[in-house]
Design a protein around this motif. Sequence first.
Motif, PDB file in Angstrom:
ATOM      1  N   PRO A   1      16.873  41.022  43.210  1.00  0.00           N
ATOM      2  CA  PRO A   1      16.603  41.464  44.362  1.00  0.00           C
ATOM      3  C   PRO A   1      16.572  40.412  45.476  1.00  0.00           C
ATOM      4  CG  PRO A   1      14.465  40.901  43.112  1.00  0.00           C
ATOM      5  CD  PRO A   1      15.707  40.559  42.169  1.00  0.00           C
ATOM      6  N   ARG A   2      16.554  41.097  46.852  1.00  0.00           N
ATOM      7  CA  ARG A   2      16.717  40.036  48.120  1.00  0.00           C
ATOM      8  C   ARG A   2      15.839  40.443  49.024  1.00  0.00           C
ATOM      9  NH1 ARG A   2      20.034  35.368  47.136  1.00  0.00           N
ATOM     10  NH2 ARG A   2      21.062  35.996  45.389  1.00  0.00           N
ATOM     11  N   GLU A   3      15.213  39.405  49.746  1.00  0.00           N
ATOM     12  CA  GLU A   3      14.378  40.111  50.980  1.00  0.00           C
ATOM     13  C   GLU A   3      15.048  40.703  51.961  1.00  0.00           C
ATOM     14  OE1 GLU A   3      11.133  39.310  50.735  1.00  0.00           O
ATOM     15  OE2 GLU A   3      11.182  38.535  48.866  1.00  0.00           O
ATOM     16  N   ILE A   4      14.502  41.604  52.581  1.00  0.00           N
ATOM     17  CA  ILE A   4      15.129  42.203  53.660  1.00  0.00           C
ATOM     18  C   ILE A   4      15.028  41.253  54.723  1.00  0.00           C
ATOM     19  CG2 ILE A   4      14.562  44.005  55.412  1.00  0.00           C
ATOM     20  CD1 ILE A   4      13.353  45.813  53.294  1.00  0.00           C
ATOM     21  N   GLY A   5      16.240  41.141  55.709  1.00  0.00           N
ATOM     22  CA  GLY A   5      16.473  40.334  56.635  1.00  0.00           C
ATOM     23  C   GLY A   5      17.055  38.829  56.070  1.00  0.00           C
ATOM     24  N   GLU A   6      17.207  38.652  54.888  1.00  0.00           N
ATOM     25  CA  GLU A   6      17.839  37.322  54.204  1.00  0.00           C
ATOM     26  C   GLU A   6      19.391  37.426  54.628  1.00  0.00           C
ATOM     27  OE1 GLU A   6      16.552  37.057  50.095  1.00  0.00           O
ATOM     28  OE2 GLU A   6      18.299  35.405  49.798  1.00  0.00           O
ATOM     29  N   ARG A   7      19.791  36.225  55.095  1.00  0.00           N
ATOM     30  CA  ARG A   7      21.313  36.214  55.097  1.00  0.00           C
ATOM     31  C   ARG A   7      21.860  35.705  53.565  1.00  0.00           C
ATOM     32  NH1 ARG A   7      23.819  37.410  59.421  1.00  0.00           N
ATOM     33  NH2 ARG A   7      25.556  35.796  58.974  1.00  0.00           N
ATOM     34  N   VAL A   8      22.848  36.596  53.334  1.00  0.00           N
ATOM     35  CA  VAL A   8      23.527  36.293  51.997  1.00  0.00           C
ATOM     36  C   VAL A   8      25.228  36.415  52.160  1.00  0.00           C
ATOM     37  CG1 VAL A   8      21.635  37.535  50.544  1.00  0.00           C
ATOM     38  CG2 VAL A   8      23.678  38.955  51.746  1.00  0.00           C
ATOM     39  N   GLY A   9      25.733  35.581  51.381  1.00  0.00           N
ATOM     40  CA  GLY A   9      27.132  35.510  51.078  1.00  0.00           C
ATOM     41  C   GLY A   9      27.546  36.534  50.128  1.00  0.00           C
ATOM     42  N   LEU A  10      28.859  37.307  50.420  1.00  0.00           N
ATOM     43  CA  LEU A  10      29.522  38.322  49.565  1.00  0.00           C
ATOM     44  C   LEU A  10      30.761  37.740  48.931  1.00  0.00           C
ATOM     45  CD1 LEU A  10      28.642  41.201  51.625  1.00  0.00           C
ATOM     46  CD2 LEU A  10      27.177  40.204  49.891  1.00  0.00           C
ATOM     47  N   PHE A  11      30.984  38.137  47.918  1.00  0.00           N
ATOM     48  CA  PHE A  11      32.246  37.866  47.134  1.00  0.00           C
ATOM     49  C   PHE A  11      32.899  38.962  46.446  1.00  0.00           C
ATOM     50  CE2 PHE A  11      34.824  36.309  43.689  1.00  0.00           C
ATOM     51  CZ  PHE A  11      35.873  35.390  44.376  1.00  0.00           C
TER      52      PHE A  11
END
Length: 352
Positions: free
Chosen positions: A322-332
């Motif tokens: 899971p990730r936090e709402i608002g978190e910046r993430v990278g996609l691949f």
Amino acid sequence: MATQIELRDIVKSFDNHRVLDQINLEIEEDEFLTILGPSGCGKTTILRLIGGFESPDRGQVIFDGQDITGLPAYKRPVNTLFQKYSLFPHLNVYDNVAFGLRIKKIPENEIKPRVEEMLRLVNLRGFENRGVESLSGGQQQRIAMARALINRPEVLLLDEPLGALDLKLRKDMQSELKRIQKELGITFIFVTHDQEEALTLSDRIIVLNEGVIQQIGTPIDIYNEPINSFVADFIGESNILEGIMHRDYDVSFSGRNFVCVDEDFYPDEAVDVVIRPEDVEIVSNGKAQLHGQVVSCIFMGVHYEMLVSTDHEEYLIHSTVPREIGERVGLFIEPENIHIMRKGEVEGDEDL
Ligand SMILES: Nc1ncnc2c1ncn2[C@@H]1O[C@H](COP(=O)(O)OP(=O)(O)O)[C@@H](O)[C@H]1O
Ligand SMILES: [Mg+2]
């Protein structure tokens, strides 16, 4: 396996509205074939043409090599199981199941073992004297099944037969249907708008949209290699993006270029790019092709379903972390998980 039923160039209109357009289809003996598509796309009309309750404007229905287009329903070796079971409420279970044989004036001493055989098949032995209205929805559906099969049809047409049942019962009946079809060794032509049901039950699936066959294939073919964005979208949740295929293995979408494994498109052809939610990986910044912000994250039982918004699109992502709402993430996205689809391509289109 031998071809049992063939639909050749079938066209059918109602009130000047074309409901089926050039349907070409071969159905194999003893297969479990599912016609899958949204409401109103022409599924029931195909069944009615096979059953003989409707005749085509153009084209032919072939059964074991014979043209049966003009043959009335009662002379076809085909029975239909409808969503509404339409059992006779004033008759008990035995008489409901025996009905089809009594019409044919089969002697009672022959009817008895056949009714018993059918009740065993649908796991309802001992229910002979029960009134049908005292039975549950699932039991009524089994009786309808026994009644449809007692005439020993070579083909059973099933028009959304599980549509009225709740989820749990539906799952039970799905495995029952599969077992019965295998045990009897007859052809089932099954209609549903439920893609999961189609994927679980079928030997082959026909995906239909607005009277046009989009794709014919095994569940694995259809799931892994959808022919166009309609099939991809209908068969499973997918990210469908507008893209440009510049040259072999080079596509752009979401504002950048990606390496893919597809070839043989026109230079700079506009395409649909389909990416499954489980194929978008959340990675560290160094490996990222795209960056975005987590908009939502919901636990779905085995995975988390997330929406990540990038500068150009919102991506649906399935992940076990899971990730936090608002978190910046990278996609691949791996090259082989980028599926390029020619716009509007359907089954039978010539390859370029
Ligand atoms: N007897 C009929 N008269 C007029 N229109 C019909 C008739 N049967 C079907 N249609 C129309 O044909 C289209 C396809 O219907 P149908 O085959 O029942 O779709 P599905 O089973 O996929 O929901 C729909 O637009 C429906 O309204
Ligand atoms: Mg229908």
